[in-house]
Scaffold this motif. Structure first.
Motif, mmCIF file in Angstrom:
data_model
loop_
_atom_site.group_PDB
_atom_site.id
_atom_site.type_symbol
_atom_site.label_atom_id
_atom_site.label_comp_id
_atom_site.label_asym_id
_atom_site.label_seq_id
_atom_site.Cartn_x
_atom_site.Cartn_y
_atom_site.Cartn_z
ATOM 1 N N ASN A 1 3.575 8.539 9.202
ATOM 2 C CA ASN A 1 3.319 8.547 10.645
ATOM 3 C C ASN A 1 3.471 7.173 11.292
ATOM 4 O OD1 ASN A 1 1.028 7.181 9.842
ATOM 5 N ND2 ASN A 1 -0.340 8.917 10.127
ATOM 6 N N ASP A 2 3.594 6.121 10.476
ATOM 7 C CA ASP A 2 3.709 4.777 11.053
ATOM 8 C C ASP A 2 4.973 4.584 11.894
ATOM 9 O OD1 ASP A 2 1.288 3.588 10.171
ATOM 10 O OD2 ASP A 2 2.100 3.467 8.158
ATOM 11 N N LEU B 1 5.866 17.314 11.203
ATOM 12 C CA LEU B 1 5.404 17.691 12.540
ATOM 13 C C LEU B 1 4.165 16.894 12.935
ATOM 14 C CD1 LEU B 1 6.014 19.691 14.852
ATOM 15 C CD2 LEU B 1 4.371 21.258 13.789
ATOM 16 N N LEU B 2 3.245 16.741 12.001
ATOM 17 C CA LEU B 2 2.029 15.976 12.287
ATOM 18 C C LEU B 2 2.324 14.499 12.499
ATOM 19 C CD1 LEU B 2 -0.541 17.513 9.774
ATOM 20 C CD2 LEU B 2 -0.588 17.691 12.257
ATOM 21 N N SER B 3 3.264 13.952 11.723
ATOM 22 C CA SER B 3 3.548 12.518 11.796
ATOM 23 C C SER B 3 4.428 12.137 12.977
ATOM 24 C CB SER B 3 4.200 12.046 10.495
ATOM 25 O OG SER B 3 5.443 12.690 10.301
ATOM 26 N N THR B 4 4.968 13.091 13.689
ATOM 27 C CA THR B 4 5.792 12.796 14.872
ATOM 28 C C THR B 4 5.146 13.358 16.141
ATOM 29 O OG1 THR B 4 7.104 14.777 14.359
ATOM 30 C CG2 THR B 4 7.952 12.660 13.593
ATOM 31 N N VAL B 5 5.176 14.666 16.279
ATOM 32 C CA VAL B 5 4.582 15.292 17.468
ATOM 33 C C VAL B 5 3.082 15.041 17.523
ATOM 34 C CG1 VAL B 5 4.251 17.463 18.688
ATOM 35 C CG2 VAL B 5 6.383 17.050 17.463
ATOM 36 N N VAL C 1 -1.450 2.581 19.598
ATOM 37 C CA VAL C 1 -1.921 1.689 18.539
ATOM 38 C C VAL C 1 -2.851 2.429 17.579
ATOM 39 C CG1 VAL C 1 -3.338 -0.346 18.084
ATOM 40 C CG2 VAL C 1 -1.626 -0.410 19.891
ATOM 41 N N VAL C 2 -3.673 3.336 18.095
ATOM 42 C CA VAL C 2 -4.676 4.002 17.249
ATOM 43 C C VAL C 2 -4.258 5.418 16.862
ATOM 44 C CG1 VAL C 2 -6.523 2.655 18.298
ATOM 45 C CG2 VAL C 2 -5.982 4.904 19.226
ATOM 46 N N ALA C 3 -3.037 5.833 17.193
ATOM 47 C CA ALA C 3 -2.646 7.231 16.990
ATOM 48 C C ALA C 3 -2.393 7.582 15.533
ATOM 49 C CB ALA C 3 -1.394 7.545 17.812
ATOM 50 N N SER C 4 -1.883 6.646 14.748
ATOM 51 C CA SER C 4 -1.519 6.963 13.366
ATOM 52 C C SER C 4 -2.704 6.749 12.435
ATOM 53 C CB SER C 4 -0.350 6.086 12.908
ATOM 54 O OG SER C 4 -0.718 4.727 12.949
ATOM 55 N N THR C 5 -2.866 7.655 11.472
ATOM 56 C CA THR C 5 -3.914 7.491 10.467
ATOM 57 C C THR C 5 -3.516 6.405 9.482
ATOM 58 O OG1 THR C 5 -2.902 9.247 9.152
ATOM 59 C CG2 THR C 5 -4.683 9.874 10.620
ATOM 60 N N ASP C 6 -4.511 5.777 8.894
ATOM 61 C CA ASP C 6 -4.252 4.671 7.978
ATOM 62 C C ASP C 6 -3.966 5.212 6.589
ATOM 63 O OD1 ASP C 6 -4.432 1.689 7.371
ATOM 64 O OD2 ASP C 6 -5.855 2.535 5.957
ATOM 65 N N ALA C 7 -2.815 4.847 6.049
ATOM 66 C CA ALA C 7 -2.427 5.361 4.736
ATOM 67 C C ALA C 7 -3.390 4.897 3.644
ATOM 68 C CB ALA C 7 -1.004 4.909 4.407
ATOM 69 N N ALA C 8 -3.834 3.641 3.713
ATOM 70 C CA ALA C 8 -4.738 3.127 2.680
ATOM 71 C C ALA C 8 -6.047 3.901 2.655
ATOM 72 C CB ALA C 8 -5.003 1.644 2.923
ATOM 73 N N ALA C 9 -6.600 4.180 3.853
ATOM 74 C CA ALA C 9 -7.858 4.917 3.910
ATOM 75 C C ALA C 9 -7.698 6.337 3.405
ATOM 76 C CB ALA C 9 -8.382 4.913 5.345
ATOM 77 N N VAL C 10 -6.594 6.993 3.783
ATOM 78 C CA VAL C 10 -6.369 8.376 3.348
ATOM 79 C C VAL C 10 -6.181 8.445 1.838
ATOM 80 C CG1 VAL C 10 -4.798 10.353 3.497
ATOM 81 C CG2 VAL C 10 -5.442 9.112 5.560
ATOM 82 N N PHE C 11 -5.352 7.551 1.285
ATOM 83 C CA PHE C 11 -5.145 7.544 -0.162
ATOM 84 C C PHE C 11 -6.456 7.286 -0.902
ATOM 85 C CE2 PHE C 11 -0.481 6.166 0.433
ATOM 86 C CZ PHE C 11 -0.111 7.498 0.547
ATOM 87 N N ILE D 1 0.832 -1.205 0.000
ATOM 88 C CA ILE D 1 0.000 0.000 0.000
ATOM 89 C C ILE D 1 0.864 1.252 0.000
ATOM 90 C CG2 ILE D 1 -1.617 1.353 1.397
ATOM 91 C CD1 ILE D 1 -2.818 -1.348 2.294
ATOM 92 N N LEU D 2 1.867 1.284 0.875
ATOM 93 C CA LEU D 2 2.741 2.456 0.943
ATOM 94 C C LEU D 2 3.562 2.604 -0.327
ATOM 95 C CD1 LEU D 2 3.996 2.233 4.635
ATOM 96 C CD2 LEU D 2 2.228 3.711 3.700
ATOM 97 N N PHE D 3 4.004 1.482 -0.901
ATOM 98 C CA PHE D 3 4.779 1.544 -2.144
ATOM 99 C C PHE D 3 3.913 2.080 -3.286
ATOM 100 C CE2 PHE D 3 6.492 -0.436 -6.037
ATOM 101 C CZ PHE D 3 7.786 0.054 -5.974
#
Length: 207
Positions: free
Chosen positions: A165-166, A96-100, A130-140, A73-75
């Protein structure tokens, strides 16, 4: 003879799941639902608590398949994202969003989980991580086929953030997991050094 029939039933059920997965993309595109949500619904229906009644407890295989799917998915998202000046200009807010942002989200969710679910602080922080990062597949999916009309800078920031953010979520999840396994007395340089070693190796092989 019975074993052959079981194999036939397994092949038929597997084929039905594949067909359901193919049709789910049409449903997701038609109603603007993230494809991952539809896949989760199909999995729940096929599982041991649903009508499919499949008893599956091979967690190592699940982890392997999930990791491979996430890499694909990320590729795919990286191939579809053009490295333009617009993308480059959004690296700072996306980083900044993907770390802090991930750490703050994990802290807020962890504190709420500690208060609502009566968990320890470490357990709550683990749940938040576990739930902090947004899902790349859903966002794309939402950005490319969901019909959203966002400003180019906002869309670029969301794409970069969802794809990067993963690592932060994985690091704080590993930190909380090791802390739970080893106990509060294990606080020291051991866990940070282990995480730094993993990050260093990942960056080296990635480059």
């Amino acid at each position: 003879m019975e074993s052959i029939q079981l194999i036939h039933y397994a092949l038929l059920f597997g084929a039905l799941l594949v067909v359901a997965g193919i049709l789910s993309s049409l449903v997701a595109t038609r109603f603007g639902i993230p494809l991952l949500v539809v896949f989760l619904a199909i999995g729940m229906l096929a599982g041991e608590d649903g009508p499919g009644n499949i008893d599956f407890q091979n967690y190592e295989l699940t982890y392997l398949i999930g990791s491979f799917a996430l890499a694909v998915i990320l590729f795919d998202g990286g191939l579809r994202t053009r490295v333009s000046e617009q993308i480059k200009s959004r690296r700072a807010p996306a980083a900044l969003l993907s770390t802090v942002g991930v750490v703050v989200t994990a802290g807020i969710v962890g504190w709420a989980a500690t208060w609502v679910l009566d968990l320890s602080l470490t357990e709550g922080f683990l749940l938040g991580a576990v739930v902090a990062s947004t899902d790349a597949a859903a966002v794309f999916f939402l950005l490319r086929t969901g019909g959203l009309r966002l400003r180019p800078h906002v869309a670029s920031t969301l794409e970069l953030e969802s794809a990067t953010n993963d690592p932060a979520a994985v690091l704080i999840t590993l930190f909380a997991t090791n802390l739970l396994l080893a106990g509060p007395d294990s606080l020291g340089w051991g866990i940070p050094l282990q995480l730094a070693w993993q990050v260093g190796l990942g960056a080296f092989f990635g480059v």
